[in-house]
Every structure is written in C-alpha cells, then in structure tokens.
Scaffold this motif. Structure first.
Motif, mmCIF file in Angstrom:
data_model
loop_
_atom_site.group_PDB
_atom_site.id
_atom_site.type_symbol
_atom_site.label_atom_id
_atom_site.label_comp_id
_atom_site.label_asym_id
_atom_site.label_seq_id
_atom_site.Cartn_x
_atom_site.Cartn_y
_atom_site.Cartn_z
ATOM 1 N N LEU A 7 -30.293 11.563 -16.450
ATOM 2 C CA LEU A 7 -30.102 9.873 -17.642
ATOM 3 C C LEU A 7 -29.063 9.962 -15.885
ATOM 4 C CD1 LEU A 7 -26.350 9.340 -20.145
ATOM 5 C CD2 LEU A 7 -29.209 9.457 -20.480
ATOM 6 N N THR A 8 -29.935 7.783 -15.708
ATOM 7 C CA THR A 8 -29.533 7.244 -14.845
ATOM 8 C C THR A 8 -29.048 5.701 -15.449
ATOM 9 O OG1 THR A 8 -31.195 7.389 -12.066
ATOM 10 C CG2 THR A 8 -32.048 6.193 -14.233
ATOM 11 N N ARG A 9 -28.419 5.700 -14.200
ATOM 12 C CA ARG A 9 -27.860 4.577 -14.607
ATOM 13 C C ARG A 9 -27.899 3.362 -13.577
ATOM 14 N NH1 ARG A 9 -21.208 3.219 -14.818
ATOM 15 N NH2 ARG A 9 -20.888 0.711 -14.203
ATOM 16 N N MET A 10 -27.994 2.027 -15.081
ATOM 17 C CA MET A 10 -28.511 0.988 -14.332
ATOM 18 C C MET A 10 -27.427 0.302 -14.694
ATOM 19 S SD MET A 10 -31.629 1.477 -13.343
ATOM 20 C CE MET A 10 -32.277 0.224 -13.231
ATOM 21 N N GLY A 11 -27.457 -1.245 -14.554
ATOM 22 C CA GLY A 11 -26.402 -1.954 -15.180
ATOM 23 C C GLY A 11 -25.592 -2.472 -14.110
ATOM 24 N N SER A 12 -24.808 -3.672 -14.521
ATOM 25 C CA SER A 12 -24.319 -4.556 -13.706
ATOM 26 C C SER A 12 -22.570 -3.527 -13.742
ATOM 27 C CB SER A 12 -23.663 -5.608 -13.825
ATOM 28 O OG SER A 12 -23.455 -5.684 -15.300
ATOM 29 N N LYS A 14 -19.007 -2.183 -15.132
ATOM 30 C CA LYS A 14 -18.839 -2.330 -16.329
ATOM 31 C C LYS A 14 -19.629 -2.534 -17.459
ATOM 32 C CE LYS A 14 -13.483 -2.553 -14.281
ATOM 33 N NZ LYS A 14 -12.519 -3.485 -14.340
ATOM 34 N N ARG A 15 -21.364 -2.591 -17.129
ATOM 35 C CA ARG A 15 -21.855 -3.885 -18.244
ATOM 36 C C ARG A 15 -22.498 -1.922 -17.884
ATOM 37 N NH1 ARG A 15 -20.481 -5.039 -22.117
ATOM 38 N NH2 ARG A 15 -23.146 -6.114 -22.688
ATOM 39 N N PRO A 16 -23.016 -0.560 -18.368
ATOM 40 C CA PRO A 16 -23.851 0.448 -18.096
ATOM 41 C C PRO A 16 -24.505 0.660 -18.903
ATOM 42 C CG PRO A 16 -21.749 1.817 -18.941
ATOM 43 C CD PRO A 16 -21.426 -0.016 -18.602
ATOM 44 N N PHE A 17 -26.158 0.436 -18.090
ATOM 45 C CA PHE A 17 -27.077 1.098 -18.704
ATOM 46 C C PHE A 17 -27.380 1.735 -18.353
ATOM 47 C CE2 PHE A 17 -30.847 -0.718 -21.452
ATOM 48 C CZ PHE A 17 -31.573 -0.790 -20.510
ATOM 49 N N TYR A 18 -28.309 2.862 -19.182
ATOM 50 C CA TYR A 18 -28.908 3.957 -19.034
ATOM 51 C C TYR A 18 -30.102 4.147 -18.581
ATOM 52 C CZ TYR A 18 -23.631 5.562 -18.112
ATOM 53 O OH TYR A 18 -22.180 5.250 -17.868
ATOM 54 N N ARG A 19 -31.294 5.212 -18.126
ATOM 55 C CA ARG A 19 -32.530 5.651 -18.467
ATOM 56 C C ARG A 19 -32.621 6.770 -18.183
ATOM 57 N NH1 ARG A 19 -36.178 1.558 -14.463
ATOM 58 N NH2 ARG A 19 -35.662 -0.158 -15.632
ATOM 59 N N VAL A 20 -33.872 7.731 -19.624
ATOM 60 C CA VAL A 20 -33.696 8.830 -19.973
ATOM 61 C C VAL A 20 -34.806 8.652 -18.460
ATOM 62 C CG1 VAL A 20 -34.338 10.634 -20.610
ATOM 63 C CG2 VAL A 20 -33.041 8.682 -22.078
#
Length: 79
Positions: A7-12, A14-20
């Motif tokens: 996973l690589t972390r995206m988003g702001s 306290k609002r994480p979003f991850y890409r595989v």
C-alpha cells in the motif's frame, strides 16, 4: 530486484486513502510505483476495496510478494 505488492498512502491528514501498488522492495512507502493495482478506502462503511485481479495475478506469477496487509485485503475481497 525483489518486487512487492503493498500500500501507498494518499489522502489528507486523518483521512487516509491507500493505493495498492507494485514496486521494488527498497523503494520508500510513497515512492514512485511500477504499476497501480487498485485502491482501498478504510474511511467509508463498508470499506471500499477495488482490486485489478488480472494485474495482481500477473505480478504474483512474476514472483512479487504481497505485504501482510495486501494479503488480508485479497482475502477480504474474496479473491
């Protein structure tokens, strides 16, 4: 060159979003990936898991190792 699916972390904050992603094991967490394989959003209910299984199977056949988290996401996605 050992390849990983992780996973690589995206988003702001306290609002994480991850890409595989598929990338070299020596690359830092948010480094440039070789290929995007899907995404995971834990902030919605139910968790949003979108995976491109054809690409993931291609990388696994080439010897890429999934991280523990990605392995559990694959099980949750039922694949």
């Amino acid at each position: 060159m050992a390849m990983k699916i992780r996973l690589t972390r995206m988003g702001s904050k306290k609002r994480p979003f991850y890409r595989v992603v598929a990338l070299d094991s020596a690359t830092r967490r948010d480094g440039r990936p070789v290929e995007y394989l899907g995404h995971y959003n834990p902030m919605v209910e139910p968790n949003d898991i979108q995976l491109d299984m054809e690409k993931i199977e291609k990388w696994l056949a080439q010897g890429a190792e999934p991280s523990n988290t990605v392995r559990s996401l694959l099980k949750k996605a039922g694949k």
